[in-house]
Design an enzyme around this catalytic site. Structure first.
Site, short mmCIF file in Angstrom:
data_model
loop_
_atom_site.label_atom_id
_atom_site.label_comp_id
_atom_site.label_asym_id
_atom_site.label_seq_id
_atom_site.Cartn_x
_atom_site.Cartn_y
_atom_site.Cartn_z
N GLU A 41 0.83 -1.20 0.00
CA GLU A 41 0.00 0.00 0.00
C GLU A 41 0.88 1.26 0.00
OE1 GLU A 41 -3.19 0.11 -0.31
OE2 GLU A 41 -3.62 2.17 0.28
N ARG A 46 14.01 5.31 6.06
CA ARG A 46 14.80 6.28 6.82
C ARG A 46 16.16 5.69 7.18
NH1 ARG A 46 16.34 3.27 10.16
NH2 ARG A 46 15.35 2.48 12.02
N VAL A 47 17.13 6.60 7.38
CA VAL A 47 18.41 6.15 7.91
C VAL A 47 18.38 6.54 9.38
CG1 VAL A 47 20.91 6.49 7.85
CG2 VAL A 47 19.61 6.44 5.71
N ALA A 57 23.72 1.23 20.44
CA ALA A 57 25.03 0.59 20.66
C ALA A 57 25.31 0.54 22.16
CB ALA A 57 26.11 1.38 19.93
N ASP A 73 19.53 -2.29 11.64
CA ASP A 73 18.50 -1.39 11.08
C ASP A 73 18.98 0.04 10.88
OD1 ASP A 73 18.62 -0.82 13.78
OD2 ASP A 73 16.48 -0.44 13.98
N GLU A 140 16.85 -3.22 7.36
CA GLU A 140 15.70 -3.88 7.98
C GLU A 140 14.43 -3.46 7.26
OE1 GLU A 140 14.48 -4.50 12.50
OE2 GLU A 140 13.80 -2.55 11.77
N ALA A 152 1.77 0.99 16.35
CA ALA A 152 3.22 1.07 16.59
C ALA A 152 3.71 2.52 16.61
CB ALA A 152 3.97 0.28 15.52
N GLU A 155 2.59 4.03 19.93
CA GLU A 155 3.35 3.44 21.04
C GLU A 155 4.80 3.93 21.03
OE1 GLU A 155 5.50 0.02 23.13
OE2 GLU A 155 5.82 0.87 21.16
#
Ligand code: 0O2
Length: 267
Positions: A41, A46-47, A57, A73, A140, A152, A155
């Site tokens: 859809e 994004r980086v 990290a 990701d 990812e 999501a 949240e």
């Protein structure tokens, strides 16, 4: 890593996000051109920001020189689908591609996270060509329904606001809305076939109408105006009948007429 090197390090990831976004958007376009329902859809990418990379990290005790290998990701693509079934169709499309190699996947739809998060994640290897040569990076791909994405996104914002310490009463609301999202996706799946059929016939009709219009426009340039007016009126009449078969057969007839004029024009 020196601060000024971050920009350089992230450049191939930016390229990958641009290329992957374009490729997935092209899939939507190809389906539309073929008059077939698209399981995709929307696509976005994004980086990850340097701050988020460093936070992750630190949280996972990843040494700076292992960030590219261990944080999967840095390049992220999000694919939004209408139905849960579409998510698995998209995963299959990715599996079949020769330009994306699957490293791993996580099915948070079959195995919902304790937070209530649902989504299908695929980690891929993807090659980009830079001025310094070829670089294989990881990306990812998150695949979710519109409803899962709504939950999501909210949240995620709350996690950000409360620095991962969401108050109990808000957590409870998130849990019950996660249940509601699950139910919504189930209900929507039950009308999956109908929506697909409706969308397919809409796309098919749209393609036929644009063929007819372009033929009529071309005929206006070369054919007798009165005859084209007659064809146009006939098109309006058939269009109002809302009968796809009639429209298709009219399109075929018009193709033959237009072809005849083109042949006359050549001789
Ligand atoms: P951002 O800001 O979106 O980039 P983990 O081991 O769970 O800490 P890991 O190993 O990176 O994380 O893998 P996982 O669990 O598959 O999570 C990868 C990404 O999925 C996250 O990236 C989020 O984008 C998304 N995600 C995972 N769990 C949740 C969740 O409970 N809620 C929401 N809204 N998104 C989630 P980042 O780097 O955590 O965040």
């Amino acid at each position: 890593m020196e601060i000024q090197l971050w920009k350089q390090t992230l450049r191939p990831y930016e390229l990958a996000v641009d290329e992957l976004t374009l490729k997935f958007n092209h899939i939507i376009k190809e389906y539309a051109q073929e008059g077939v329902y698209s399981p995709i859809e929307q696509v976005s990418g994004r980086v990850k920001s340097v701050t988020s990379i460093l936070e992750k990290a630190q949280k996972k005790s990843i040494p700076i020189d292992e960030i590219e290998e261990q944080i999967e990701d840095i390049a992220g693509i999000r694919i939004i689908c209408k139905f849960v079934e579409d998510i698995y169709a998209v995963a299959e499309i990715i599996k079949q591609r020769s330009d994306m190699e699957i490293k791993s996947y996580k099915d948070y739809i079959a195995n919902m996270k304790p937070s209530g998060y649902r989504s299908y994640h695929i980690i891929i290897y993807y090659d980009v060509e830079t001025v310094h040569g070829k670089k294989r990076i990881q990306a990812e791909v998150q695949i979710r329904t519109l409803a899962m994405n709504f939950w999501a996104t909210i949240e995620h914002s709350l996690q950000y606001k409360y620095r991962h310490n969401i108050p109990k009463h808000i957590k409870e609301k998130l849990n019950s809305s996660a249940e509601a999202v699950l139910l919504l996706d189930k209900e929507m799946s039950s009308v999956h076939r109908e929506i697909m059929d409706a969308q397919n016939s809409f796309v098919i009709k749209d393609n036929i109408v644009s063929c007819i219009l372009s033929n009529i426009q071309n005929l206006y340039k070369i054919a007798n105006k009165k005859e084209v007016m007659k064809i146009q009126n006939e098109f309006y009449r058939i269009y109002q009948e809302d009968d796809l078969e009639q429209l298709e057969s009219f399109n075929k007839q018009l193709d033959v007429i237009a072809e005849g004029y083109r042949a006359q024009g050549i001789s």
